[in-house]
Design a protein around this motif. Structure first.
Motif, PDB file in Angstrom:
ATOM      1  N   SER A 126     -16.639 -78.690 -67.089  1.00 22.08           N
ATOM      2  CA  SER A 126     -17.458 -79.206 -65.986  1.00 22.08           C
ATOM      3  C   SER A 126     -18.952 -79.011 -66.253  1.00 22.08           C
ATOM      4  CB  SER A 126     -17.064 -78.522 -64.672  1.00 22.08           C
ATOM      5  OG  SER A 126     -17.328 -77.141 -64.747  1.00 22.08           O
ATOM      6  N   PHE A 127     -19.309 -78.360 -67.344  1.00 20.47           N
ATOM      7  CA  PHE A 127     -20.713 -78.163 -67.687  1.00 20.47           C
ATOM      8  C   PHE A 127     -21.229 -79.375 -68.465  1.00 20.47           C
ATOM      9  CE2 PHE A 127     -19.485 -73.998 -66.497  1.00 20.47           C
ATOM     10  CZ  PHE A 127     -20.638 -73.324 -66.152  1.00 20.47           C
ATOM     11  N   PRO A 128     -22.512 -79.697 -68.284  1.00 23.97           N
ATOM     12  CA  PRO A 128     -23.060 -80.880 -68.970  1.00 23.97           C
ATOM     13  C   PRO A 128     -23.281 -80.635 -70.464  1.00 23.97           C
ATOM     14  CG  PRO A 128     -24.780 -79.784 -67.725  1.00 23.97           C
ATOM     15  CD  PRO A 128     -23.495 -79.067 -67.403  1.00 23.97           C
ATOM     16  N   GLN A 129     -23.308 -81.702 -71.210  1.00 24.69           N
ATOM     17  CA  GLN A 129     -23.553 -81.633 -72.650  1.00 24.69           C
ATOM     18  C   GLN A 129     -25.056 -81.751 -72.907  1.00 24.69           C
ATOM     19  OE1 GLN A 129     -21.174 -82.218 -75.546  1.00 24.69           O
ATOM     20  NE2 GLN A 129     -19.272 -82.472 -74.432  1.00 24.69           N
ATOM     21  N   GLU A 130     -25.811 -80.979 -72.162  1.00 29.76           N
ATOM     22  CA  GLU A 130     -27.272 -80.957 -72.279  1.00 29.76           C
ATOM     23  C   GLU A 130     -27.730 -79.509 -72.284  1.00 29.76           C
ATOM     24  OE1 GLU A 130     -28.490 -83.031 -68.807  1.00 29.76           O
ATOM     25  OE2 GLU A 130     -27.592 -84.928 -69.428  1.00 29.76           O
ATOM     26  N   GLN A 131     -29.012 -79.303 -72.615  1.00 28.98           N
ATOM     27  CA  GLN A 131     -29.542 -77.938 -72.615  1.00 28.98           C
ATOM     28  C   GLN A 131     -30.048 -77.520 -71.245  1.00 28.98           C
ATOM     29  OE1 GLN A 131     -32.374 -77.651 -75.927  1.00 28.98           O
ATOM     30  NE2 GLN A 131     -31.004 -76.070 -76.716  1.00 28.98           N
ATOM     31  N   VAL A 132     -30.321 -78.456 -70.372  1.00 30.15           N
ATOM     32  CA  VAL A 132     -30.840 -78.150 -69.039  1.00 30.15           C
ATOM     33  C   VAL A 132     -29.906 -78.754 -67.995  1.00 30.15           C
ATOM     34  CG1 VAL A 132     -32.780 -78.414 -67.453  1.00 30.15           C
ATOM     35  CG2 VAL A 132     -33.203 -78.160 -69.910  1.00 30.15           C
ATOM     36  N   TRP A 133     -29.600 -77.935 -66.985  1.00 25.38           N
ATOM     37  CA  TRP A 133     -28.744 -78.386 -65.893  1.00 25.38           C
ATOM     38  C   TRP A 133     -29.511 -78.171 -64.599  1.00 25.38           C
ATOM     39  CZ3 TRP A 133     -23.579 -75.649 -64.270  1.00 25.38           C
ATOM     40  CH2 TRP A 133     -22.904 -76.444 -63.347  1.00 25.38           C
ATOM     41  N   GLU A 134     -29.883 -79.261 -63.946  1.00 20.39           N
ATOM     42  CA  GLU A 134     -30.631 -79.180 -62.697  1.00 20.39           C
ATOM     43  C   GLU A 134     -29.726 -79.583 -61.541  1.00 20.39           C
ATOM     44  OE1 GLU A 134     -34.487 -80.992 -62.615  1.00 20.39           O
ATOM     45  OE2 GLU A 134     -34.829 -80.501 -64.721  1.00 20.39           O
ATOM     46  N   THR A 135     -29.656 -78.690 -60.564  1.00 22.20           N
ATOM     47  CA  THR A 135     -28.901 -78.971 -59.336  1.00 22.20           C
ATOM     48  C   THR A 135     -29.821 -78.725 -58.147  1.00 22.20           C
ATOM     49  OG1 THR A 135     -28.068 -76.726 -59.026  1.00 22.20           O
ATOM     50  CG2 THR A 135     -26.762 -78.181 -60.440  1.00 22.20           C
ATOM     51  N   PHE A 161     -30.202 -74.686 -58.187  1.00 19.32           N
ATOM     52  CA  PHE A 161     -30.785 -73.962 -59.319  1.00 19.32           C
ATOM     53  C   PHE A 161     -31.024 -74.898 -60.491  1.00 19.32           C
ATOM     54  CE2 PHE A 161     -26.190 -73.732 -59.797  1.00 19.32           C
ATOM     55  CZ  PHE A 161     -25.998 -74.080 -61.121  1.00 19.32           C
ATOM     56  N   THR A 162     -31.797 -74.383 -61.438  1.00 17.66           N
ATOM     57  CA  THR A 162     -31.991 -75.041 -62.724  1.00 17.66           C
ATOM     58  C   THR A 162     -31.606 -74.031 -63.789  1.00 17.66           C
ATOM     59  OG1 THR A 162     -33.799 -76.380 -61.890  1.00 17.66           O
ATOM     60  CG2 THR A 162     -33.654 -76.130 -64.273  1.00 17.66           C
ATOM     61  N   PHE A 163     -30.706 -74.434 -64.666  1.00 19.04           N
ATOM     62  CA  PHE A 163     -30.228 -73.537 -65.717  1.00 19.04           C
ATOM     63  C   PHE A 163     -30.528 -74.162 -67.067  1.00 19.04           C
ATOM     64  CE2 PHE A 163     -27.037 -71.563 -68.458  1.00 19.04           C
ATOM     65  CZ  PHE A 163     -27.252 -70.218 -68.145  1.00 19.04           C
ATOM     66  N   LYS A 164     -31.132 -73.362 -67.941  1.00 16.30           N
ATOM     67  CA  LYS A 164     -31.496 -73.867 -69.263  1.00 16.30           C
ATOM     68  C   LYS A 164     -30.992 -72.877 -70.308  1.00 16.30           C
ATOM     69  CE  LYS A 164     -35.298 -75.059 -72.222  1.00 16.30           C
ATOM     70  NZ  LYS A 164     -36.685 -74.893 -72.527  1.00 16.30           N
ATOM     71  N   THR A 165     -30.450 -73.399 -71.396  1.00 11.07           N
ATOM     72  CA  THR A 165     -30.041 -72.554 -72.508  1.00 11.07           C
ATOM     73  C   THR A 165     -30.886 -72.888 -73.727  1.00 11.07           C
ATOM     74  OG1 THR A 165     -28.221 -71.856 -73.920  1.00 11.07           O
ATOM     75  CG2 THR A 165     -28.162 -74.123 -73.189  1.00 11.07           C
ATOM     76  N   SER A 166     -31.412 -71.863 -74.323  1.00 12.62           N
ATOM     77  CA  SER A 166     -32.150 -72.069 -75.560  1.00 12.62           C
ATOM     78  C   SER A 166     -31.364 -71.512 -76.739  1.00 12.62           C
ATOM     79  CB  SER A 166     -33.514 -71.385 -75.479  1.00 12.62           C
ATOM     80  OG  SER A 166     -33.352 -70.015 -75.193  1.00 12.62           O
TER      81      SER A 166
END
Length: 176
Positions: A41-50, A53-58
């Motif tokens: 259910s997680f996006p195939q992107e580095q940033v997830w904005e809802t 919250f905003t979640f970013k993985t580096s």
């Protein structure tokens, strides 16, 4: 009569709590495949904005990969912890070794500063192994002596103490 009723109520409460806890454990085990596949259910992107919250993985290429890695550590860890707390065998302390391994792997997969994941955790669990393995071996040795050889170490200790007490009394009588 009142004493019997209160002991009956205590036993009923104990069984109710055991049934509720067992039901929770069974539910967690039953949904473990669904928990594992939550990473899909997680996006195939580095940033997830809802909205919340905003979640970013580096550290990972995508959030999908990060969630996959975390779920690969979390679900087996959860199942091992359930097994540890519900196991009735004498050797259940050994389960602490893979539990510690998965804890170190989970922490390293969540830590952005770690360069290599799942490579050096074995060195961190050596102290756990150095504590758990001798304890389990001593338990096994005591059980083996008692069950297989019929040697009761507590009984031997009691007999030795009685013998020492007699020796001390005899020594005190002769020196008096």
């Amino acid at each position: 009569m009142k004493k019997n009723k209160s002991s009956y109520e205590l036993e009923k409460n104990r069984k109710t709590k055991a049934l509720a806890l067992g039901s929770i454990m069974a539910f967690l085990i039953a949904i473990s495949p669904y928990l594992f596949y939550l990473y899909e259910s997680f996006p195939q992107e580095q940033v997830w904005e809802t909205f919340f919250f905003t979640f970013k993985t580096s550290h990972y290429s995508t959030l999908y990969v990060a969630a996959w890695n975390v779920m690969n550590k979390f679900v087996p860890l959860m199942l091992l912890i359930i097994w540890f707390f519900t196991c009735k065998h004498w050797w259940y302390h050994v389960i602490l070794i893979p539990i510690s391994m998965y804890i170190f792997q989970l922490v390293s997969s969540l830590n952005d500063d770690v360069r290599y994941i799942d490579e050096f955790e074995i060195y961190y669990i050596i102290p756990v192994m150095m504590i758990v393995i001798p304890i389990v071996y001593l338990i096994r040795l005591k059980l083996f002596d008692k069950v297989v050889h019929g040697i009761d170490l507590d009984k031997i200790d009691k007999e030795l103490k009685e013998y020492q007490d007699k020796e001390r009394d005899l020594y005190n009588e002769t020196n008096s």
